[in-house]
Scaffold this motif. Structure first.
Motif, short mmCIF file in Angstrom:
data_model
loop_
_atom_site.label_atom_id
_atom_site.label_comp_id
_atom_site.label_asym_id
_atom_site.label_seq_id
_atom_site.Cartn_x
_atom_site.Cartn_y
_atom_site.Cartn_z
N ALA A 78 -31.37 13.67 -36.13
CA ALA A 78 -31.10 14.78 -37.06
C ALA A 78 -30.37 14.25 -38.29
N SER A 79 -30.65 14.86 -39.43
CA SER A 79 -29.95 14.48 -40.65
C SER A 79 -28.54 15.06 -40.63
N PRO A 80 -27.55 14.24 -40.93
CA PRO A 80 -26.20 14.78 -40.96
C PRO A 80 -26.05 15.78 -42.12
N ASP A 81 -25.28 16.80 -41.89
CA ASP A 81 -24.99 17.77 -42.93
C ASP A 81 -23.47 17.83 -43.12
N ALA A 82 -23.03 18.72 -44.00
CA ALA A 82 -21.59 18.81 -44.29
C ALA A 82 -20.78 19.13 -43.03
N ALA A 83 -21.32 20.01 -42.18
CA ALA A 83 -20.59 20.38 -40.97
C ALA A 83 -20.48 19.19 -40.01
N ALA A 84 -21.57 18.43 -39.86
CA ALA A 84 -21.55 17.27 -38.97
C ALA A 84 -20.62 16.18 -39.50
N LEU A 85 -20.63 15.97 -40.81
CA LEU A 85 -19.71 15.00 -41.39
C LEU A 85 -18.27 15.43 -41.15
N GLY A 86 -18.00 16.70 -41.33
CA GLY A 86 -16.66 17.22 -41.09
C GLY A 86 -16.21 17.04 -39.66
N ARG A 87 -17.13 17.31 -38.72
CA ARG A 87 -16.79 17.11 -37.30
C ARG A 87 -16.54 15.64 -37.01
#
Length: 82
Positions: A3-12
């Motif tokens: 999956a492509s990382p998104d802002a929420a995943a980067l934040g987590r």
């Protein structure tokens, strides 16, 4: 394909690495030059972080950009826990 990382995943990813290293948001803010509120917004997925700022976050966390990105990529494939 991962999956492509998104802002929420980067934040987590930032939050997880910070917690593992025992670093507070304020300590990360001091290490990066960002405001604590900005870091909080990143961790909650409310900021779209530029690559240069990803680099500053990684440096402040004591990890490589590739490690931070890989963690975000893994977390993008998992549902957020609340």
């Amino acid at each position: 394909m991962p999956a492509s990382p998104d802002a929420a995943a980067l934040g987590r990813a930032v939050q997880a690495i910070r917690a593992e290293k025992g670093i507070s948001q304020m300590q990360l803010a001091d290490a990066t030059g960002f405001m604590q509120s900005w870091i909080s917004n990143v961790e909650h997925g409310r900021r779209n972080v530029s690559w240069s700022n990803v680099g500053r976050l990684a440096e402040g966390l004591g990890v490589s950009v590739s490690e931070l990105a890989a963690r975000a990529e893994l977390l993008a494939a998992q549902p957020p826990t609340s």
